[in-house]
Write a protein that holds these residues in place. Sequence first.
Motif, short mmCIF file in Angstrom:
data_model
loop_
_atom_site.label_atom_id
_atom_site.label_comp_id
_atom_site.label_asym_id
_atom_site.label_seq_id
_atom_site.Cartn_x
_atom_site.Cartn_y
_atom_site.Cartn_z
N GLY A 670 0.80 -1.22 0.00
CA GLY A 670 0.00 0.00 0.00
C GLY A 670 0.84 1.27 0.00
N LEU A 671 2.03 1.19 0.51
CA LEU A 671 2.84 2.41 0.63
C LEU A 671 3.85 2.56 -0.50
CD1 LEU A 671 3.42 2.37 4.50
CD2 LEU A 671 2.12 4.07 3.21
N GLU A 672 3.70 1.78 -1.51
CA GLU A 672 4.60 1.93 -2.65
C GLU A 672 4.46 3.35 -3.20
OE1 GLU A 672 5.96 -0.77 -6.42
OE2 GLU A 672 4.27 -1.37 -5.18
N ALA A 673 5.58 3.97 -3.50
CA ALA A 673 5.53 5.37 -3.95
C ALA A 673 4.82 5.45 -5.29
CB ALA A 673 6.94 5.91 -4.08
N ASN A 674 4.01 6.49 -5.46
CA ASN A 674 3.36 6.62 -6.77
C ASN A 674 3.67 7.96 -7.43
OD1 ASN A 674 1.99 8.11 -5.01
ND2 ASN A 674 0.04 7.00 -5.16
N GLY A 675 4.76 8.55 -7.04
CA GLY A 675 5.17 9.80 -7.69
C GLY A 675 6.67 9.93 -7.57
N PRO A 676 7.21 11.04 -8.04
CA PRO A 676 8.66 11.21 -7.92
C PRO A 676 9.08 11.37 -6.46
CG PRO A 676 7.64 13.21 -8.78
CD PRO A 676 6.55 12.19 -8.66
N PRO A 679 12.06 14.54 -0.51
CA PRO A 679 12.66 14.26 0.80
C PRO A 679 11.84 14.77 1.98
CG PRO A 679 13.76 16.14 -0.23
CD PRO A 679 12.70 15.66 -1.20
N ASP A 680 10.65 15.30 1.74
CA ASP A 680 9.89 15.90 2.85
C ASP A 680 9.56 14.86 3.91
OD1 ASP A 680 6.81 15.09 2.65
OD2 ASP A 680 7.69 15.12 0.66
N ALA A 681 9.23 15.35 5.12
CA ALA A 681 9.08 14.46 6.27
C ALA A 681 7.94 13.46 6.10
CB ALA A 681 8.85 15.30 7.53
N VAL A 682 6.85 13.86 5.46
CA VAL A 682 5.73 12.94 5.32
C VAL A 682 6.11 11.80 4.36
CG1 VAL A 682 3.35 12.71 4.47
CG2 VAL A 682 4.02 14.70 5.86
N SER A 683 6.73 12.16 3.25
CA SER A 683 7.15 11.11 2.31
C SER A 683 8.20 10.20 2.95
CB SER A 683 7.75 11.72 1.04
OG SER A 683 6.90 12.71 0.53
N ASP A 715 14.12 3.57 -6.77
CA ASP A 715 14.58 4.76 -7.51
C ASP A 715 15.24 5.76 -6.56
OD1 ASP A 715 12.50 5.74 -6.04
OD2 ASP A 715 11.48 6.73 -7.72
N ASN A 716 15.53 5.33 -5.33
CA ASN A 716 16.16 6.27 -4.39
C ASN A 716 17.05 5.51 -3.42
OD1 ASN A 716 14.72 5.73 -1.66
ND2 ASN A 716 13.10 5.69 -3.21
#
Length: 879
Positions: A670-676, A679-683, A715-716
């Motif tokens: 469910g938490l797979e990233a879906n955008g670029p 580095p913000d705290a929520v991401s 990707d990171n």
Amino acid sequence: MRTETGTVIRLEDYRPSDYLIETTDLSFSLQPDATVVRAKLGIRRREGVPADAPLTLDGDELVLKDLRINGETLAENGFTVSPDRLSIGELPESDTFTVEIETALDPSANKQLMGLYRSSGTYCTQCEAEGFRRITYFLDRPDVLSVYTVRIEARTEDAPLLLSNGNRIEDGVLDNGWHYAVWHDPFPKPSYLFALVAGNLGVVRDSFTTMSGRDVALEIYVEHGKEPRAAFAMDALKRSMKWDEEAFGREYDLDVFMIVAVSDFNMGAMENKGLNVFNDKYVLADERTATDADYANIEAIIAHEYFHNWTGNRITCRDWFQLCLKEGLTVFRDHEFSADMRSRTVKRIAEVKLLKAHQFPEDAGPLAHPVRPRRYSEINNFYTATVYEKGSEVVRMIRTILGPEKFRAGLDLYFDRHDGEAATIEQFIKAFEDASGKDLSQFALWYEQPGTPNLIVSNNYDAAAKQFTLTVEQRLKPPVEGAPHAPMHIPVKFGLVGAGDMEWNGVSGADVTGDVIHITKPKHEIVFEGIAERPVPSLLRGFSAPVTIYPEPDDGELAFLARNDPDEYGRWQALSALIARQMKQAAFRTDDDSGDVLDLATCDILTQIASDDSYEHAFRAFCLTLPGENDIAREIGSDIDPDAIHRVHAAASRQLGKAGERIFARLFHGLEANGPYSPDAVSAGKRSLRNIALSYLCHAAGDIELAAKVYGDADNMTDRAHALALMVHLKPKADETLDALAAFQQEFRAEPIVMDKWFMIQATAPGAKTLDSVKALTGNPGFAWDNPNRVRALIGAYSTGNPTGFNRADGEGYQFLCQAIGRIDGYNPQVAARLLTAMRSWKNLEAGRRELARGAMATLAERQNLSRDVRDILDRTLT
Ligand code: B3K
Ligand code: ZN
């Protein structure tokens, strides 16, 4: 060549210098191995000092080439000189005169990285604490403030960039392909804040308009080609400048603020006036090369060094005993900044974890010292968790005791009163006393008494009288013989938890203001009136004081608080205490191999939190992170068997992984990233929760297939480094692991700070075999014994972050570390001494390892010619 060892400097011996240096004009002619420094010092004799009092200047490995007083060469019998001292006996009668000194330096040979040295071809300086005396003879002490004008000359081709503190007032071209620049810093400063940088670097520019409308040019200098990686640091700098205006009314004061990233640096960064020098790992970041933790560190350290402009530079320290005056206060300020930029509770949890991991063991072991030490033989050994982190906690307690308004008023008064001065802790405390009308003399013991205070608590509920009694006794075990241990003022934030926080209609036995109990006596019996049912006390919310509580509430009460404490920090605190206790108990159950470490209720709380989307992701990630092996060892305290703790940790990870497998799978997908990447705290919080879920899934399955997939797809660097660590730590010899390690090295071999992750991950692989790989990795072309980052990534991580690997039962880990220290001490004593602090808890090990650890240190102690730095740590650690 070593400076003398064995001299102890004592706080009570402080006295002002006989002479002041009002102006310092420096001129550098830079050459890699033959730099010439001319210093013209405008000296003033203090009133009342006799004219025949000698002027004695500090030096360190200096070579004197010329000496003049008021322009005249001095007769040979008018002074005495050695590499570490210049004493001039024959001085003019008048109160003011000039001293001109010429010294010759070899920056390329300077591997101590103190004074003027070269890092990848860039000339740079590090002067705190006592590095300026490696540049010229000087009154190298923080209470001698001087106005600096600095002329730098170099070959234009080698060093197109010539930087120093303050504002550039002149530059131009010279003969033979040379050029020059002149810098002037109008703010009088101590020598430790002097800086020079010269080289060929790229720059990122921006600007900031201060609250009074002044424009400040912002410049970050990095290796050519790395400019895009400085964007986040620049953004953090602008946010820091704005925040310091809003939160503390502090405005920047020069026309330019510069940061230079260098790759050879003994510490994190340095707050030189207007010209901060940084370890490049705390400047450079992009998603390909830096993790979320790297970004958070960059933000905090950029802020910390910037905040020093007021707390450290405008108001500096009278002497090095007052180090916490600038460091503790500045750490407090950077903590507040990060709390405002990110999530306050999550930030606080991270701080407390760090404090307990680094400061508590220091305070409980042979290197314990007060927040303001009273003696030292090598000041560089006192840039410690106690001075920094406990020093920050002490400032936080002042705010808790006074409340935010009076705290701010006290700090404003301190800035007003002492701007431009070298101050003391007494003056700092006095400002808060004067602004609040409160007597802080008992509180001031926090600066004097080493050791972590212990609160012994018990309670009683009288249903008929509706009275709840809380008994709190404070005990301070002096870790250092003879250390004072008078009762302290301990602010305990609390709540009485039932269906929510309960109210009371009367309290006696202690001063209770709002949600704070002020513990000031050896023992308090605090009676709360009008309590309708038995509450569970939630004590030390927000970790309001750096103390331990004994006994912790029982399992049932902890579980109750973990579920019901209205204070979110309190919930985490109760949960982590509950888990730690069960892991600790399991470590003693050597006979029971059933694998269950946590009880059902605890697993249930954990899985519930994992699946509760009303919590922040980062908070859930913290709750789900089991206490580390070092944390459990600290809780156990003595006769430690690191292998038993490791087994318990692995078993608990498996158990929880299986218990929550479905939930972890849901989180992971469910938490797979879906955008670029951002580095913000929520991401970052989402990534950390997803990565925890990944760890549990791997532990539950007993394999690394999923980690290998994440490693391939990521990707990171956050996800990649986490996946690689899982693979290396769970299946070091699996084909997927070896392939991933090879691919990583292939991709990043030319990027040393990224390769540090690769070294660190391998150095922290659990088990006795890791020593062989660590030894082999010292031969890797990416490793360099003289670069502090490489040494810390491989040898530092091995000795502090790998309990089973380092504490091999045969003692080979200790031997390896002590040999490495002996080697490094030959050229970089500061880094060597810091590595040795990995041994500080050796007395807590089980008998066999304890003896082997002692033996390894004893062998090191037999070496001739150890530096004062290493000798000092060794002597204190062994006694
Ligand atoms: N003030 C420097 C530390 C200097 C350490 C000298 N051994 C960085 C900082 O605390 O901001
Ligand atoms: Zn600092």
